[in-house]
Design a protein around this motif. Structure first.
Motif, mmCIF file in Angstrom:
data_model
loop_
_atom_site.group_PDB
_atom_site.id
_atom_site.type_symbol
_atom_site.label_atom_id
_atom_site.label_comp_id
_atom_site.label_asym_id
_atom_site.label_seq_id
_atom_site.Cartn_x
_atom_site.Cartn_y
_atom_site.Cartn_z
ATOM 1 N N ILE A 103 0.957 -1.252 -0.079
ATOM 2 C CA ILE A 103 0.061 -0.148 0.059
ATOM 3 C C ILE A 103 0.932 1.427 0.031
ATOM 4 N N GLY A 104 0.695 2.237 -1.023
ATOM 5 C CA GLY A 104 1.646 3.149 -1.338
ATOM 6 C C GLY A 104 1.038 4.685 -1.016
ATOM 7 N N VAL A 105 -0.130 4.764 -0.564
ATOM 8 C CA VAL A 105 -0.626 6.387 -0.229
ATOM 9 C C VAL A 105 -1.409 6.156 1.060
ATOM 10 N N VAL A 106 -0.963 7.020 2.043
ATOM 11 C CA VAL A 106 -1.243 7.267 3.369
ATOM 12 C C VAL A 106 -1.645 8.795 3.673
ATOM 13 N N CYS A 107 -3.118 8.717 3.899
ATOM 14 C CA CYS A 107 -3.609 10.145 4.164
ATOM 15 C C CYS A 107 -3.651 10.355 5.682
ATOM 16 N N TYR A 108 -3.468 11.563 6.332
ATOM 17 C CA TYR A 108 -3.595 11.619 7.548
ATOM 18 C C TYR A 108 -4.006 13.029 8.015
ATOM 19 N N ASN A 109 -4.332 13.492 8.931
ATOM 20 C CA ASN A 109 -4.500 14.871 9.200
ATOM 21 C C ASN A 109 -3.762 15.281 10.630
ATOM 22 N N PHE A 110 -3.898 16.593 10.781
ATOM 23 C CA PHE A 110 -3.177 17.353 12.004
ATOM 24 C C PHE A 110 -3.861 18.327 12.669
ATOM 25 N N MET A 111 -5.517 17.938 12.686
ATOM 26 C CA MET A 111 -6.461 18.834 13.272
ATOM 27 C C MET A 111 -6.429 18.630 14.639
#
Length: 404
Positions: A103-111
């Motif tokens: 798996i090559g795409v990792v979404c995250y957030n910093f809210m």
């Protein structure tokens, strides 16, 4: 543009069969049941991949897990307190395990504290459908009168406070509870949810952090994980703030093009990228989504295509989830900019030239009203949005390739 769809796991009311019938090419998912900060093991990742590969009757689904959304960043990391160093180390292990699983795409957030925030998850539309809505006046009423955040009244105008007071006075206990629940809403199956006391505690711990302080913590986090992601061939992509303006006295650092540029430039590696969410960013009238795609496109690793209808021209204001080709964002211009970026990537020989996107959110229409899926993620509403986006892509591609 690779067509993907968010799936919340086996308990999702929208099934893999539904997704295949919608023509989806790949799946966006996460391990919501694992506590934030813990390691995503190879066994847990393999289990989710197996669940995606098979329909409930055991037949092959033909789908695969393309994008992680999200590998969550703990509040300790955001605040650089408590177990944050251990959580960063665990994050690195999880990235290695995801890479080993292909798996090559990792979404995250910093809210800080809350992810996306809405005051109503079943706002009734004139056509009888429903959608999610953020009512600025109701939110202020929540902040001042329900959460009772210290210092909140000093952050709003007298006019706004008067409106919020009137709104609150008209709410019965059930309405108050409903708004509070909506504001702190979590994902289905999530390992933890916040109470109002939890929110108050986190807010007090963030009090020492300015916008620059929170951004510095994000940059410090990225300085540790991005070189590894680059080595592994993983594309990290930070999701924007939703909504893209300060709430509850907390700093916001991923709400505008300028804020994204600071973070991209601070850790200048291709793996440090962007989830361009046209709905989140589109809730601000000063965000130019097609222009952002043109100027930041080489770092856009994932796309959320949705639209919101703003109810004022204020930076902080009410909005609701609109149809994908309606609302404040020119979706045709944005998709055109995406296709141009993909063309440039092919010219440059990039292997990641096809940018995965998903039709984000959607209005609950027809059978969605009875299915009661995860708020914002109906079957038919998203299918309608995906069909509209497919039409835009097909038309723009034809025009681009048509003989003169």
């Amino acid at each position: 543009m690779r067509q993907t769809w968010r799936w919340f796991g086996p308990n999702d009311q929208v099934t893999l069969h539904d997704m295949r019938q919608a023509g989806v090419e790949g799946v966006v998912s996460a391990l919501h049941h694992i506590p934030t900060g813990d390691i995503w093991t190879l066994a847990e990742i393999a289990q989710r991949q197996k669940e995606i590969s098979l329909h409930r009757d055991g037949t092959p689904s033909g789908l695969q897990w393309d994008v992680v959304e999200s590998l969550p960043v703990s509040e300790d990391i955001k605040k650089q307190q408590g177990d944050w160093r251990e959580h960063v180390a665990n994050y690195k292990v999880s990235l290695r395990n995801l890479s080993d699983a292909g798996i090559g795409v990792v979404c995250y957030n910093f809210m800080p504290v809350l992810d996306w925030t809405r005051t109503d998850i079943e706002h009734r539309l004139p056509n009888g459908g429903t959608c999610m809505r953020f009512d600025w006046h109701d939110f202020v009423a929540f902040d001042v009168h329900i959460l009772k955040r210290p210092g909140a009244i000093d952050e709003y105008s007298e006019t706004l406070l008067d409106i919020a007071k009137t709104r609150y006075a008209a709410m019965d206990d059930a309405t108050q509870d409903n708004i509070a629940r909506n504001v702190v809403y979590g994902l289905p199956g999530a390992a933890e949810t916040f109470s109002l006391d939890d929110v108050r505690q986190h807010i007090s711990e963030y009090a020492i952090l300015s916008e620059d302080g929170l951004r510095n913590n994000l940059i410090a986090f990225l300085e540790q994980i991005t070189p590894l992601a680059q080595e592994l061939g993983i594309r990290l992509c930070c999701h924007p703030d939703d909504p893209p303006f300060p709430l509850l006295g907390l700093p916001r650092i991923m709400s505008t093009e300028a804020q994204y540029r600071k973070v991209v430039d601070a850790v200048d590696l291709p793996a440090n990228g962007i989830t361009l969410c046209s709905g989140s960013l589109g809730a601000r009238p000063d965000n130019d989504l097609p222009g952002m795609m043109q100027r930041l496109g080489d770092r856009v690793h994932f796309l959320h295509l949705r639209n919101v209808a703003r109810e004022s021209d204020d930076i902080r204001g009410s909005f609701y989830e609109a149809e994908h080709l309606d609302g404040g964002t020119n979706m045709v211009a944005l998709v055109h900019a995406v296709l141009n970026e993909e063309k440039q990537r092919r010219t440059d020989g990039r292997t990641d030239w096809s940018i995965p996107f998903r039709p984000d959110h959607g209005q609950d229409i027809l059978d969605d009203l009875h299915r009661k899926a995860q708020p914002g993620y109906p079957a038919i509403g998203r299918l309608k949005g995906l069909a509209e986006l497919r039409g835009v892509i097909a038309a723009l591609t034809y025009v681009d390739r048509a003989p003169t």
